[in-house]
Scaffold this active site. Structure first.
Site, mmCIF file in Angstrom:
data_model
loop_
_atom_site.group_PDB
_atom_site.id
_atom_site.type_symbol
_atom_site.label_atom_id
_atom_site.label_comp_id
_atom_site.label_asym_id
_atom_site.label_seq_id
_atom_site.Cartn_x
_atom_site.Cartn_y
_atom_site.Cartn_z
ATOM 1 C CB SER A 146 -0.696 0.060 1.072
ATOM 2 O OG SER A 146 -1.624 1.240 1.478
ATOM 3 C CE1 TYR A 160 -3.816 -2.096 5.386
ATOM 4 C CE2 TYR A 160 -3.185 0.149 4.845
ATOM 5 C CZ TYR A 160 -3.521 -1.397 4.568
ATOM 6 O OH TYR A 160 -3.841 -1.295 3.181
HETATM 7 P P1 NAP Z 1 -11.395 -6.179 0.778
HETATM 8 O O1 NAP Z 1 -12.387 -5.814 -0.340
HETATM 9 O O2 NAP Z 1 -11.717 -5.815 2.431
HETATM 10 O O3 NAP Z 1 -11.035 -7.772 0.604
HETATM 11 C C1 NAP Z 1 -10.289 -8.460 1.644
HETATM 12 C C2 NAP Z 1 -10.168 -9.886 1.124
HETATM 13 O O4 NAP Z 1 -9.201 -10.539 2.006
HETATM 14 C C3 NAP Z 1 -11.386 -10.568 1.259
HETATM 15 O O5 NAP Z 1 -11.306 -11.673 0.115
HETATM 16 C C4 NAP Z 1 -11.330 -11.259 2.673
HETATM 17 O O6 NAP Z 1 -12.081 -12.636 2.576
HETATM 18 C C5 NAP Z 1 -9.972 -11.599 2.773
HETATM 19 N N1 NAP Z 1 -9.452 -11.768 4.142
HETATM 20 C C6 NAP Z 1 -9.403 -10.733 5.188
HETATM 21 N N2 NAP Z 1 -8.730 -11.252 6.001
HETATM 22 C C7 NAP Z 1 -8.438 -12.727 5.793
HETATM 23 C C8 NAP Z 1 -7.812 -13.689 6.585
HETATM 24 N N3 NAP Z 1 -7.581 -13.379 7.827
HETATM 25 N N4 NAP Z 1 -7.653 -14.847 5.966
HETATM 26 C C9 NAP Z 1 -8.025 -14.798 4.636
HETATM 27 N N5 NAP Z 1 -8.562 -13.973 3.675
HETATM 28 C C10 NAP Z 1 -8.834 -12.643 4.453
HETATM 29 O O7 NAP Z 1 -9.938 -5.617 0.725
HETATM 30 P P2 NAP Z 1 -9.070 -4.928 -0.281
HETATM 31 O O8 NAP Z 1 -9.555 -3.367 -0.396
HETATM 32 O O9 NAP Z 1 -9.608 -5.896 -1.708
HETATM 33 O O10 NAP Z 1 -7.773 -4.906 -0.027
HETATM 34 C C11 NAP Z 1 -6.826 -6.100 -0.445
HETATM 35 C C12 NAP Z 1 -5.513 -5.815 -0.140
HETATM 36 O O11 NAP Z 1 -5.237 -4.556 -0.889
HETATM 37 C C13 NAP Z 1 -5.236 -5.679 1.193
HETATM 38 O O12 NAP Z 1 -3.923 -6.199 1.324
HETATM 39 C C14 NAP Z 1 -5.157 -4.198 1.444
HETATM 40 O O13 NAP Z 1 -4.444 -3.824 2.480
HETATM 41 C C15 NAP Z 1 -4.657 -3.570 -0.078
HETATM 42 N N6 NAP Z 1 -4.776 -2.434 -0.342
HETATM 43 C C16 NAP Z 1 -6.255 -1.843 -0.427
HETATM 44 C C17 NAP Z 1 -6.358 -0.454 -0.607
HETATM 45 C C18 NAP Z 1 -7.820 -0.143 -0.684
HETATM 46 O O14 NAP Z 1 -7.797 1.243 -0.959
HETATM 47 N N7 NAP Z 1 -8.984 -0.713 -1.175
HETATM 48 C C19 NAP Z 1 -5.138 0.464 -0.617
HETATM 49 C C20 NAP Z 1 -3.972 -0.021 -0.306
HETATM 50 C C21 NAP Z 1 -3.872 -1.419 -0.343
HETATM 51 P P3 NAP Z 1 -13.579 -12.647 3.013
HETATM 52 O O15 NAP Z 1 -14.352 -12.215 2.015
HETATM 53 O O16 NAP Z 1 -14.006 -14.037 3.244
HETATM 54 O O17 NAP Z 1 -13.764 -11.762 4.224
#
Ligand code: NAP
Length: 252
Positions: A146, A160
């Site tokens: 991130s 985070y």
């Molecule tokens: P999201 O929409 O909340 O999706 C998170 C995913 O991770 C879901 O599939 C969830 O499964 C799974 N997950 C969460 N905890 C878990 C665990 N303990 N074991 C296995 N699976 C788990 O999040 P996102 O925004 O797509 O984020 C994905 C990645 O991108 C993360 O690493 C996040 O830090 C990074 N990121 C996101 C952003 C942003 O703005 N969105 C920015 C920078 C970085 P369930 O569906 O079963 O809950």
């Protein structure tokens, strides 16, 4: 005889960025294993989209923070689809936002357990299982970091941001360690991207829109835009790229 499609395992592929990576990978000729923690229905929808793009696809349930779950996730994916050639280390959470001084140990521990230890278990399992092929470099690991790692996320979730700093170090070290074995390791660092991670971290529904002016391109990113960078790093077009970290953040 039909040649085998490469197999990618994507942790946290049931929603958000992981789901977008899964769907684009299916469209680009990969078979896909997604993992999820609790949302089976969301995972099923991603599987349907992957299959309609012509991919074989499976969803495996497990918590990446639990070492034994990670080993089992790889076992199940391999049993269903054959040897894994690419891993996207994506599952992550922020925890409820706030100042560090007011944040509970549980919130901080959950985030570190999932984002740091979980990513390490997944990276270690990938290092053990991706077929070694010196001089070839068609096997890859892509870690989802991130831009928070360099911004620090003050007043929101510094724990985070710190967890993503660990991902950046992991990427550099693993890239050097695995380069002789023909495995490329890179990171993608999204900026603010439209997913449910934001609603889960705060009750503040207008937060993304309020923060938008801080983004030089003046808009929130789409998951498909992050997925494009991941698929590039997985592809032969990136054959001499390892240890890189691509921001997909609209200039933020
Ligand atoms: P999201 O929409 O909340 O999706 C998170 C995913 O991770 C879901 O599939 C969830 O499964 C799974 N997950 C969460 N905890 C878990 C665990 N303990 N074991 C296995 N699976 C788990 O999040 P996102 O925004 O797509 O984020 C994905 C990645 O991108 C993360 O690493 C996040 O830090 C990074 N990121 C996101 C952003 C942003 O703005 N969105 C920015 C920078 C970085 P369930 O569906 O079963 O809950």
């Amino acid at each position: 005889m039909q040649s085998r499609r490469p197999v990618v395992l994507i942790t946290g592929g049931s929603r958000g960025i992981g789901a977008a990576v899964a769907q684009l990978a299916a469209e680009r000729g990969y078979d896909v294993a997604i993992t999820y923690r609790s949302e089976r229905e969301a995972a099923e929808q991603v599987l349907a989209a992957c299959r309609s793009a012509g991919a074989r696809a499976v969803a495996c349930q497990g918590d990446v923070a639990v070492e034994a779950d990670v080993v089992r996730l790889f076992d199940e994916a391999e049993a269903a689809l054959g040897p894994i050639s690419h891993v996207v280390n994506n599952a992550g959470i922020t925890g409820k936002s706030g100042k560090l001084a007011q944040t509970s140990a549980e919130t901080i521990r959950d985030c570190i357990d999932i984002n740091v230890l979980g990513a390490l278990w997944v990276a270690r399992e990938a290092a053990r299982r991706l077929p070694q092929s010196p001089g070839d470099s068609t096997r890859t690991i892509v870690n989802i970091s991130s831009v928070a790692a360099s911004l620090g996320s003050p007043n929101e979730y510094v724990w985070y941001a710190a967890s993503k700093g660990a991902i950046d170090s992991l990427t550099i070290g693993m890239a050097k360690e695995l380069a002789p074995e023909g495995i490329r390791v890179n990171a993608v660092s999204p900026g603010m991207t439209k997913t449910e991670i934001h609603e889960r971290s705060t009750q503040d529904a207008g937060r993304l829109e309020r923060l938008r002016p801080n983004i030089p391109m003046n808009r929130i990113g789409e998951t498909g835009e992050v997925a494009e960078a991941v698929l590039f790093l997985m592809s032969d077009a990136a054959s001499y790229i390892t240890g890189a970290n691509i921001p997909v953040s609209g200039g933020r």
